[in-house]
Design a protein around this motif. Structure first.
Motif, mmCIF file in Angstrom:
data_model
loop_
_atom_site.group_PDB
_atom_site.id
_atom_site.type_symbol
_atom_site.label_atom_id
_atom_site.label_comp_id
_atom_site.label_asym_id
_atom_site.label_seq_id
_atom_site.Cartn_x
_atom_site.Cartn_y
_atom_site.Cartn_z
ATOM 1 N N GLU A 203 0.830 -1.207 0.000
ATOM 2 C CA GLU A 203 0.000 0.000 0.000
ATOM 3 C C GLU A 203 0.864 1.256 0.000
ATOM 4 O OE1 GLU A 203 -3.067 2.497 -0.272
ATOM 5 O OE2 GLU A 203 -3.250 0.305 -0.390
ATOM 6 N N ALA A 204 1.925 1.243 0.818
ATOM 7 C CA ALA A 204 2.773 2.433 0.931
ATOM 8 C C ALA A 204 3.550 2.703 -0.347
ATOM 9 C CB ALA A 204 3.733 2.264 2.103
ATOM 10 N N LEU A 205 3.863 1.668 -1.122
ATOM 11 C CA LEU A 205 4.699 1.840 -2.301
ATOM 12 C C LEU A 205 3.926 1.833 -3.615
ATOM 13 C CD1 LEU A 205 7.694 -0.421 -1.241
ATOM 14 C CD2 LEU A 205 7.679 2.072 -1.451
ATOM 15 N N ARG A 206 2.630 1.598 -3.552
ATOM 16 C CA ARG A 206 1.870 1.504 -4.804
ATOM 17 C C ARG A 206 1.975 2.779 -5.625
ATOM 18 N NH1 ARG A 206 -4.535 -0.228 -5.511
ATOM 19 N NH2 ARG A 206 -4.531 -0.230 -7.792
ATOM 20 N N GLU A 207 1.770 3.910 -5.000
ATOM 21 C CA GLU A 207 1.829 5.168 -5.753
ATOM 22 C C GLU A 207 3.264 5.602 -6.060
ATOM 23 O OE1 GLU A 207 0.383 9.820 -5.298
ATOM 24 O OE2 GLU A 207 -0.618 8.249 -4.139
ATOM 25 N N PRO A 208 4.180 5.608 -5.060
ATOM 26 C CA PRO A 208 5.545 6.051 -5.376
ATOM 27 C C PRO A 208 6.221 5.206 -6.456
ATOM 28 C CG PRO A 208 5.209 5.953 -3.001
ATOM 29 C CD PRO A 208 3.999 5.339 -3.623
ATOM 30 N N TRP A 209 5.946 3.921 -6.488
ATOM 31 C CA TRP A 209 6.590 3.051 -7.465
ATOM 32 C C TRP A 209 5.730 2.818 -8.709
ATOM 33 C CZ3 TRP A 209 9.632 -1.573 -4.847
ATOM 34 C CH2 TRP A 209 10.723 -1.037 -4.147
ATOM 35 N N GLY A 210 4.521 3.404 -8.749
ATOM 36 C CA GLY A 210 3.644 3.234 -9.902
ATOM 37 C C GLY A 210 3.283 1.781 -10.161
ATOM 38 N N LEU A 211 2.924 1.071 -9.091
ATOM 39 C CA LEU A 211 2.626 -0.358 -9.222
ATOM 40 C C LEU A 211 1.281 -0.586 -9.903
ATOM 41 C CD1 LEU A 211 3.755 -1.547 -5.668
ATOM 42 C CD2 LEU A 211 5.076 -1.544 -7.789
ATOM 43 N N PRO A 212 1.159 -1.634 -10.696
ATOM 44 C CA PRO A 212 -0.116 -1.917 -11.369
ATOM 45 C C PRO A 212 -1.177 -2.465 -10.434
ATOM 46 C CG PRO A 212 1.466 -3.654 -11.837
ATOM 47 C CD PRO A 212 2.208 -2.597 -11.095
ATOM 48 N N ALA A 213 -0.774 -2.965 -9.269
ATOM 49 C CA ALA A 213 -1.727 -3.545 -8.321
ATOM 50 C C ALA A 213 -1.174 -3.402 -6.914
ATOM 51 C CB ALA A 213 -1.975 -5.028 -8.641
ATOM 52 N N ARG A 214 -2.058 -3.465 -5.953
ATOM 53 C CA ARG A 214 -1.654 -3.408 -4.537
ATOM 54 C C ARG A 214 -1.466 -4.846 -4.056
ATOM 55 N NH1 ARG A 214 -4.324 -3.429 0.594
ATOM 56 N NH2 ARG A 214 -6.256 -3.907 -0.518
ATOM 57 N N SER A 215 -0.274 -5.386 -4.265
ATOM 58 C CA SER A 215 -0.025 -6.774 -3.899
ATOM 59 C C SER A 215 1.446 -6.975 -3.584
ATOM 60 C CB SER A 215 -0.428 -7.718 -5.038
ATOM 61 O OG SER A 215 0.460 -7.591 -6.138
ATOM 62 N N HIS A 216 1.736 -8.024 -2.834
ATOM 63 C CA HIS A 216 3.125 -8.358 -2.528
ATOM 64 C C HIS A 216 3.878 -8.754 -3.797
ATOM 65 C CE1 HIS A 216 3.018 -8.037 1.819
ATOM 66 N NE2 HIS A 216 1.847 -8.662 1.823
ATOM 67 N N GLN A 217 3.196 -9.432 -4.706
ATOM 68 C CA GLN A 217 3.868 -9.829 -5.944
ATOM 69 C C GLN A 217 4.285 -8.602 -6.752
ATOM 70 O OE1 GLN A 217 1.973 -12.910 -8.216
ATOM 71 N NE2 GLN A 217 3.094 -12.437 -10.080
ATOM 72 N N ALA A 218 3.412 -7.598 -6.815
ATOM 73 C CA ALA A 218 3.732 -6.397 -7.585
ATOM 74 C C ALA A 218 4.918 -5.647 -6.985
ATOM 75 C CB ALA A 218 2.508 -5.487 -7.658
ATOM 76 N N VAL A 219 4.926 -5.483 -5.667
ATOM 77 C CA VAL A 219 5.977 -4.677 -5.053
ATOM 78 C C VAL A 219 7.307 -5.432 -5.043
ATOM 79 C CG1 VAL A 219 5.560 -5.376 -2.636
ATOM 80 C CG2 VAL A 219 6.437 -3.098 -3.130
ATOM 81 N N LEU A 220 7.272 -6.733 -4.791
ATOM 82 C CA LEU A 220 8.513 -7.499 -4.798
ATOM 83 C C LEU A 220 9.033 -7.682 -6.228
ATOM 84 C CD1 LEU A 220 10.409 -8.762 -2.766
ATOM 85 C CD2 LEU A 220 9.160 -10.912 -2.980
ATOM 86 N N GLY A 221 8.102 -7.803 -7.172
ATOM 87 C CA GLY A 221 8.507 -7.880 -8.567
ATOM 88 C C GLY A 221 9.220 -6.625 -9.022
ATOM 89 N N GLU A 222 8.732 -5.461 -8.595
ATOM 90 C CA GLU A 222 9.386 -4.195 -8.939
ATOM 91 C C GLU A 222 10.771 -4.116 -8.296
ATOM 92 O OE1 GLU A 222 10.295 -0.397 -10.324
ATOM 93 O OE2 GLU A 222 8.817 -1.874 -11.014
ATOM 94 N N ALA A 223 10.873 -4.571 -7.046
ATOM 95 C CA ALA A 223 12.180 -4.554 -6.386
ATOM 96 C C ALA A 223 13.177 -5.420 -7.135
ATOM 97 C CB ALA A 223 12.036 -5.032 -4.941
ATOM 98 N N MET A 224 12.743 -6.608 -7.551
ATOM 99 C CA MET A 224 13.649 -7.501 -8.271
ATOM 100 C C MET A 224 13.996 -6.938 -9.660
ATOM 101 S SD MET A 224 14.666 -9.834 -6.338
ATOM 102 C CE MET A 224 15.568 -10.644 -7.668
#
Length: 392
Positions: A135-156
Motif C-alpha cells: 500500500e505504501a509503495l503503490r503510488e511512489p513506485w507506480g505499481l499496477p496492483a496493490r499486492s506483494h507480488q507487484a511490489v517485490l517484482g518491482e524490487a527484483m
C-alpha cells in the motif's frame, strides 16, 4: 565466499508469557562461534530482528551486543528489516554503522544499491530487500496492483537492472535478502499474517537467476530450490514448531554460484513437548520423562474435567504452559441445555458449572460463586432472580 544465513530473531518475544531473552542471547553466542569456527565471510539476517516496532530496551541492548560482536568478527554483515521491525528505528545510523562492516538495509528506495564484496573468484553483490508494504509503495513506485507480488517484482526488476550494469570483468555473483511469504513455503502459528486482499504468497520465479536468495518471515527452515531458502527462526515461538529443527544455513559460493550448503542446528535451551491423554496416565507414564524439562502443551481427554489440572501437571512437568480439554469420543461433546423458568444468579452459575464439567460444584465452590454473585449485585442482601428464555 562462505555465507551464514539467519533470520527472524524476534528479540524481545515471549513464549506464552515466558521471557525468551536469555535463550536468544544463547543463540547469539552460538552464531558468533559458528562465524569463527566455519570462517564465515558474510552473515545475512533477513528481517524481524525485533518482535515489535518499538522493542523493549533489553531487546535493543541484545541486538546492539550482537551487531558489535559480529562487527568484531571476520565476517561482513547485511541486515534487513522485517514486518515486525520499524524500518526507521532499525535503520537509524546505518550510514555510520556501514563503516563497521554491518550494513543495515531498511529503505525501499535502496533495494538496488548492493553491498559489494569480493573473493578469489571475483565480485559478489548483496542486495537487501526489507519488508515492503504494497500500500505504501503503490503510488511512489507506480505499481499496477496493490499486492506483494507487484511490489517485490518491482524490487527484483530494479535489482536486475543494477546487475545488468555490472558487466565489466568477471561475472558478478548475486545474493538477495527478502522478507516475504514465497509460494511453496510452509507456515506455522507464530508468524504474523501479511496478506493483502487475502493474498500473501509471491511466486519463487521472481528470484530466478540469483545465485542465493536468503529468505525471512517463515519460522521453519526450508529449501524451496537449491538457491532459495528460509533459515527459519532460531527458536520455536509456538507449539506448532515443536517438530522443527532450528538453525542457520551455511552456504558456499564459488565462481559458478552456489557450490555447497549445510544446515547448522542451533542450541535448544528448552525443547517443546505436546502431550495428549488422560491426566492420570500422563502423570504416571515413565515414557514421558523427557518432557519434564520441556515447555509443555497438554490436551486432556478425561471424560470429566479434572480439578486443579494445571497444578497437578506442573507437579511433574513444571514448565507446562497450555492445557486444553478434549473429552474422549465416548463422552461426546457437551450439549447446552435450554433452561426455562426463573432462577437466581447463583443457581444459574451452579448449573453452568455442572453442564461444563459434568459434575456439580463442591460446597466450597458453591460458596465462592455465591460470594461472586453478591459482589456483582447492587444490593448484596437481595437474591436476584433472572428470567430465562423470556419467561417470568
Amino acid at each position: 565466499m562462505r555465507i551464514l544465513h539467519t533470520s527472524d530473531w524476534h528479540l524481545g518475544r515471549s513464549f506464552h508469557r515466558e521471557g525468551m531473552l536469555d535463550h536468544q542471547a544463547a543463540f547469539v553466542d552460538h552464531l558468533v562461534e559458528v562465524v569463527a569456527a566455519e570462517r564465515v565471510d558474510l552473515v545475512v539476517l533477513a528481517g524481524d530482528v525485533y518482535d515489535r516496532a518499538l522493542p523493549h530496551v533489553d531487546a535493543v541492548r541484545l541486538a546492539d551486543e550482537a551487531f558489535a560482536r559480529l562487527a568484531s568478527s571476520r565476517a561482513r554483515v547485511v541486515v534487513t528489516s522485517g514486518n515486525h521491525d520499524s524500518a526507521q528505528r532499525l535503520g537509524f545510523g546505518s550510514r555510520l554503522i556501514d563503516r563497521a562492516g554491518v550494513h543495515l538495509r531498511t529503505r525501499a528506495d535502496a533495494v538496488a544499491t548492493p553491498v559489494l564484496l569480493s573473493d578469489e573468484h571475483g565480485p559478489v553483490a548483496v542486495y537487501g530487500i526489507p519488508y515492503l508494504d504494497p500500500e505504501a509503495l503503490r503510488e511512489p513506485w507506480g505499481l499496477p496492483a496493490r499486492s506483494h507480488q507487484a511490489v517485490l517484482g518491482e524490487a527484483m526488476s530494479r535489482i536486475r537492472d543494477d546487475l545488468g550494469t555490472r558487466t565489466d570483468g568477471p561475472r558478478v555473483r548475486s545474493v538477495v535478502l527478502a522478507h516475504a511469504f514465497v509460494a511453496g513455503g510452509q507456515s506455522s502459528d507464530s508468524e504474523r499474517d501479511i496478506s493483502v486482499g487475502g493474498i500473501s504468497r509471491v511466486p519463487s520465479r521472481l528470484f530466478e537467476g540469483i545465485d542465493y536468495v536468503a529468505l525471512g518471515h517463515l519460522h521453519g527452515a526450508q529449501q524451496l530450490t537449491d538457491e532459495i531458502r528460509y533459515s527459519g527462526s532460531p527458536l520455536a515461538y509456538s507449539f506448532s514448531e515443536a517438530d522443527q529443527v532450528k538453525g542457520s544455513w551455511l552456504v558456499d559460493l564459488d565462481d559458478g554460484g552456489l557450490s555447497a550448503s549445510e544446515f547448522v542446528p542451533a542450541p535448544v535451551p528448552r525443547p517443546l513437548a505436546r502431550l495428549r491423554g488422560r491426566l492420570a496416565d500422563l502423570l504416571a507414564d515413565p515414557g514421558l520423562a523427557t518432557a519434564e524439562g520441556a515447555w509443555v502443551q497438554v490436551t486432556l481427554t478425561d471424560d470429566l474435567r479434572p480439578r486443579r489440572a494445571m497444578e497437578q501437571l506442573r507437579g511433574r512437568f513444571p514448565h507446562t504452559l497450555v492445557v486444553g480439554f478434549e473429552p474422549s469420543a465416548a463422552a461426546g461433546p457437551a450439549v447446552p441445555v435450554a433452561r426455562r423458568g426463573v432462577r437466581s444468579d447463583h443457581a444459574l452459575a451452579l448449573e453452568f458449572v455442572a453442564d461444563l464439567r459434568g459434575v456439580p460444584a463442591g460446597a466450597d465452590e458453591s460458596a465462592l460463586l455465591q460470594t461472586a454473585c453478591d459482589a456483582c449485585a447492587h444490593d448484596p442482601e437481595a437474591d436476584v432472580l433472572v428470567a430465562v428464555e423470556g419467561e417470568g
